[in-house]
Design an enzyme around this catalytic site. Structure first.
Site, mmCIF file in Angstrom:
data_model
loop_
_atom_site.group_PDB
_atom_site.id
_atom_site.type_symbol
_atom_site.label_atom_id
_atom_site.label_comp_id
_atom_site.label_asym_id
_atom_site.label_seq_id
_atom_site.Cartn_x
_atom_site.Cartn_y
_atom_site.Cartn_z
ATOM 1 N N HIS A 97 -7.604 4.971 7.513
ATOM 2 C CA HIS A 97 -8.942 4.694 7.007
ATOM 3 C C HIS A 97 -9.103 3.178 6.947
ATOM 4 C CE1 HIS A 97 -6.430 4.648 3.350
ATOM 5 N NE2 HIS A 97 -7.292 3.770 2.877
ATOM 6 N N GLU A 139 -7.750 -2.441 7.439
ATOM 7 C CA GLU A 139 -7.111 -3.211 6.375
ATOM 8 C C GLU A 139 -6.084 -4.197 6.929
ATOM 9 O OE1 GLU A 139 -5.878 -0.450 3.218
ATOM 10 O OE2 GLU A 139 -7.681 0.710 3.729
ATOM 11 N N ASP A 144 0.867 -1.174 0.000
ATOM 12 C CA ASP A 144 0.000 0.000 0.000
ATOM 13 C C ASP A 144 0.906 1.226 0.000
ATOM 14 O OD1 ASP A 144 -2.325 1.468 0.018
ATOM 15 O OD2 ASP A 144 -3.106 0.623 1.882
ATOM 16 N N HIS A 202 -2.905 -0.503 -3.613
ATOM 17 C CA HIS A 202 -3.379 0.862 -3.351
ATOM 18 C C HIS A 202 -4.346 1.329 -4.423
ATOM 19 C CE1 HIS A 202 -3.653 4.978 -2.101
ATOM 20 N NE2 HIS A 202 -3.263 5.381 -3.293
ATOM 21 N N HIS A 221 -1.359 1.227 6.741
ATOM 22 C CA HIS A 221 -1.786 2.323 7.619
ATOM 23 C C HIS A 221 -2.779 1.821 8.639
ATOM 24 C CE1 HIS A 221 -5.589 2.237 5.439
ATOM 25 N NE2 HIS A 221 -4.854 2.142 4.334
#
Length: 275
Positions: free
Chosen positions: A117, A135, A8, A61, A105
């Site tokens: 997020h 995620e 990502d 991503h 993240h």
């Protein structure tokens, strides 16, 4: 040995702002170059330790077309484009020995975390069997469903802590310290790549195995959606209902793979706007 490296961008060293992660913004080309360089550092580490390893790199991503194919280490195969089975873990199967999550993240609401997020800005929270998963958690449990461990993660300090809370035996490489949603104290990209290469080699060489994260079904799943129209669409899926008076949809999945697939579907449904 077969290794899947899922990459990502938000957790890459030096990345702190949406202009560096959004294809429509001015700084994206620089961001994707940093992303590709970190992927190459991890590949180099894996092949330092195990030159005969089969390595797949999953572009994870956005459109899944963010890595620069021509700049990627030629010894790997690239999993690119969407939609595809297993989403961010494209290329995963039962023969995979380990998964690396690079540039990841923290989940929505799990901050302070840089660009935190959960799958998309339209997904506010995903709760599986009462546990909030972003995620990191969703992909770690999806790999675990097939018996595959996540052995290494890189990102900011919040992302690293998120994985360690789920899999304490995993290794992490914090490449930046989050100061907020769009601010961090970050390593120089070259230093981050050196640490990633070393950590990847160590992860391949380690003799004590990392256990896969398994969440047994059946599973009650709740998803909080940003847009009420997405909830309207989601309830058209058999077995999905809407919590009264809210934008939360619920369903029961037979196992984690089924839960994961529906989460991916709802991410796509969120891109459909009323006309």
């Amino acid at each position: 040995m077969k290794i899947l490296i899922s990459v990502d961008i938000e957790g890459v060293s030096g990345i702190v702002h949406p202009t560096e992660t959004n294809p429509d913004r001015y700084d994206f080309e620089r961001g994707r170059a940093l992303m590709t360089a970190e992927a190459n550092a991890v590949v180099a580490g894996v092949l330092d330790a195990e030159p005969s390893a089969e390595v797949l790199v999953a572009d994870a991503h956005g459109t899944y077309r963010s890595l620069l194919p021509e700049e990627l280490d030629r010894r790997v195969r690239l999993v690119r484009g969407k939609p595809r089975p297993f989403g961010m873990l494209g290329g995963l199967d039962e023969d995979t020995d380990a998964v690396f999550l690079i540039g990841y993240h923290a989940r929505a609401g799990g901050g302070p975390g840089v660009l935190s997020h959960s799958m998309s800005d339209d997904i506010l929270d995903v709760r599986v069997a009462g546990r909030s998963l972003g995620e990191i958690g969703l992909n770690t449990a999806m790999a675990g469903h097939l018996g595959v461990p996540v052995v290494l993660l890189s990102g900011d300090d919040a992302a690293c802590a998120e994985l360690l809370a789920l899999v304490p035996a995993a290794a992490t490489v914090p490449v930046k310290q989050a100061l907020g949603q769009a601010a961090a104290v970050t390593l120089h990209p070259e230093v981050a790549r050196e640490r990633l290469r070393e950590a990847a080699a160590e992860a391949v060489r380690r003799t004590v195995p990392v256990p896969p994260l398994t969440i047994a079904g059946p599973l009650d799943v709740e998803i909080d959606l940003h847009n009420p129209s997405t909830a309207d669409l989601a309830t058209l899926v058999p077995g999905v209902s809407r919590a009264e008076g809210s934008r939360t949809v619920t369903f029961t999945a037979a196992d984690f793979a089924d839960a994961y697939k529906l989460v991916l579907l709802f991410v796509q449904l969120a891109t459909i706007k009323p006309r």
